[in-house]
Design an enzyme around this catalytic site. Structure first.
Site, PDB file in Angstrom:
ATOM      1  CE1 TYR A 139      40.957  37.931  51.811  1.00  0.00           C
ATOM      2  CE2 TYR A 139      39.715  36.123  52.772  1.00  0.00           C
ATOM      3  CZ  TYR A 139      39.905  37.025  51.754  1.00  0.00           C
ATOM      4  OH  TYR A 139      39.051  37.024  50.684  1.00  0.00           O
ATOM      5  CE  LYS A 190      48.313  48.678  41.753  1.00  0.00           C
ATOM      6  NZ  LYS A 190      47.863  48.932  40.351  1.00  0.00           N
ATOM      7  CG  ASP A 222      46.237  47.245  37.687  1.00  0.00           C
ATOM      8  OD1 ASP A 222      47.225  46.478  37.671  1.00  0.00           O
ATOM      9  OD2 ASP A 222      46.338  48.482  37.612  1.00  0.00           O
ATOM     10  CG  ASP A 246      38.267  36.179  47.638  1.00  0.00           C
ATOM     11  OD1 ASP A 246      37.637  35.124  47.423  1.00  0.00           O
ATOM     12  OD2 ASP A 246      37.739  37.224  48.056  1.00  0.00           O
TER      13      ASP A 246
HETATM   14  C1  IPM Z   1      36.373  32.047  49.102  1.00  0.00           C
HETATM   15  C2  IPM Z   1      35.360  32.886  49.834  1.00  0.00           C
HETATM   16  C3  IPM Z   1      35.898  33.193  51.217  1.00  0.00           C
HETATM   17  C4  IPM Z   1      37.188  33.970  51.034  1.00  0.00           C
HETATM   18  C5  IPM Z   1      34.932  33.952  52.148  1.00  0.00           C
HETATM   19  C6  IPM Z   1      33.634  33.200  52.322  1.00  0.00           C
HETATM   20  C7  IPM Z   1      35.555  34.264  53.482  1.00  0.00           C
HETATM   21  O1  IPM Z   1      35.074  34.032  49.111  1.00  0.00           O
HETATM   22  O2  IPM Z   1      36.691  30.941  49.576  1.00  0.00           O
HETATM   23  O3  IPM Z   1      36.830  32.474  48.047  1.00  0.00           O
HETATM   24  O4  IPM Z   1      37.160  35.190  50.825  1.00  0.00           O
HETATM   25  O5  IPM Z   1      38.237  33.348  51.089  1.00  0.00           O
HETATM   26 MG    MG Z   2      35.942  34.081  47.175  1.00  0.00          MG
END
Ligand code: IPM
Ligand code: MG
Length: 369
Positions: A139, A190, A222, A246
């Site tokens: 990210y 992973k 996975d 996520d």
């Molecule tokens: C979450 C959301 C966010 C993320 C998005 C909106 C950027 O999916 O908080 O899980 O991926 O972290």
């Molecule tokens: Mg999310």
């Protein structure tokens, strides 16, 4: 100035303002809080051209806690890499506030067990916590485009892995309390492919040495995705890096029958303000209709009381009240099964479809507020 806790409120977009209003009403019924409402997300792009202004970030850093609704919507969807995006506001807040630990508890409400896509006997006893690393990994690594090629980079340092692993082990210990149950951390990676995962596994293993009372298991991501739906009740704390966390937290959320039920807390260093928000998105398709499910935001406010203000007993009362209104049969449209195949049995109350305000009022009533 009053010494009431100061909460920066970021309603955001879509159903954000409606669900945040519900949580505010609830908090106001429990004590004195000072609220400072600000723009973040698409609404901030419209007003200021960016999803998060420096001023709003400053306000959040100076607050005792931040309550967030949801951000985003089709209005701001774009494939132009230079156009501002609502999600940048959220990522900017996480990074800017140092919120590296994201806690997402998944505990299906007994009344909603039938709403889960999994069979009742599979989810019976499920009570898990996803601990997601929130300020590192792919990210936040270098990304870009060069002609026909795009790249996103995943990077993790020993320090980043060490601190989130500690969060997970501490949480596992706290959850077990004095129940006599052996706490467990399932670390997801992973490591058969990724170097960051090999470092992850190494550091998590090292941290585990300080927590001999906690069992540690490693799962490949996975396999973890598969095990989460086949034996969800066997999980206690699931520890994952940003992207894996996520994905797995959305999967785990569905065990509860609705993404509309899952709260979250994002925490940084001790004493720094945390951010509390529902896991679900801004649901632009139902915005403004008064039908949004406020329970994930209400449960996020409970997490704020527990983790932000040391008011665990009030948090537990809210969680019990939410279970109770569901027990009474109250359902927002996202939770309503819509089918009554058989006449209800005597001890199963008929489902009653309600809107955001009625649902909130019912929780307040259960609280005796
Ligand atoms: C979450 C959301 C966010 C993320 C998005 C909106 C950027 O999916 O908080 O899980 O991926 O972290
Ligand atoms: Mg999310």
């Amino acid at each position: 100035m009053s010494d009431a806790p100061r909460i920066v409120v970021l309603p955001g977009d879509g159903i954000g303002p409606e669900i945040v209003a519900a949580a505010r009403t609830l908090l106001e019924s429990l004590g004195e809080f000072e609220f400072d409402e600000r723009l973040m997300g698409g609404c901030s792009i419209d007003a200021h051209g960016v999803a998060l202004t420096d001023e709003v970030l400053e306000a959040c850093l100076g607050a005792d806690a931040v309550l967030l609704g949801a951000v985003g919507g089709p209005k701001w969807d774009t494939t132009d890499p230079d156009a501002p995006r609502p999600e940048q506001g959220l990522l900017g807040l996480r990074k800017g506030m140092g919120l590296y630990a994201n806690l997402r508890p998944v505990r299906p409400s007994p009344a909603l067990v039938g709403a889960s896509p999994l069979r009742e006997e599979r989810i019976a006893g499920t009570d898990l916590l996803v601990v997601r690393e929130l300020t590192g990994g792919i990210y936040f690594g270098d990304s870009g485009r060069d002609g026909d090629v795009a790249h996103d980079t995943c990077e993790y340092s020993v320090e980043e892995i060490d601190r989130i692993a500690r969060t997970a082990f501490e949480a596992a210990r706290r959850r077990a309390g004095d129940s006599g149950r052996r706490p467990k951390v399932t670390s997801v990676d992973k490591d058969n492919v990724l170097e960051t995962s090999r470092l992850w596994r190494e550091v998590v293993g090292r941290v585990a040495g300080n927590y001999e009372d906690v069992e540690l298991e490693h799962l490949l991501v996975d396999n973890a995705a598969m095990q989460l739906v086949s034996r969800p009740a066997d999980f206690d704390v699931v520890l994952a890096e940003n992207l894996f966390g996520d994905i797995l937290s959305d999967e785990a959320a569905m065990l509860t029958g609705s993404l509309g039920m899952l709260p979250s807390a994002s925490l940084g260093a001790d004493g720094a303000p945390g951010l509390f928000e529902p896991v679900h998105g801004s649901a632009p398709d139902i915005a403004g209709r008064g039908s949004a499910n406020p329970l994930a935001t209400i449960l996020s406010a409970a997490m704020m009381l527990r983790h932000g203000f040391g008011r665990g007993a009030d948090a537990a009362r809210i969680e019990t009240a939410v279970d109770a209104v569901l027990e009474r049969g109250l359902r927002t449209p996202d939770l309503a099964s819509g089918t009554v195949a058989q006449p209800p049995m005597v001890d199963v109350p008929q489902e009653v479809e309600v809107g955001t305000t009625e649902m909130t009022a019912a929780v307040l009533e259960e609280l005796g507020a």
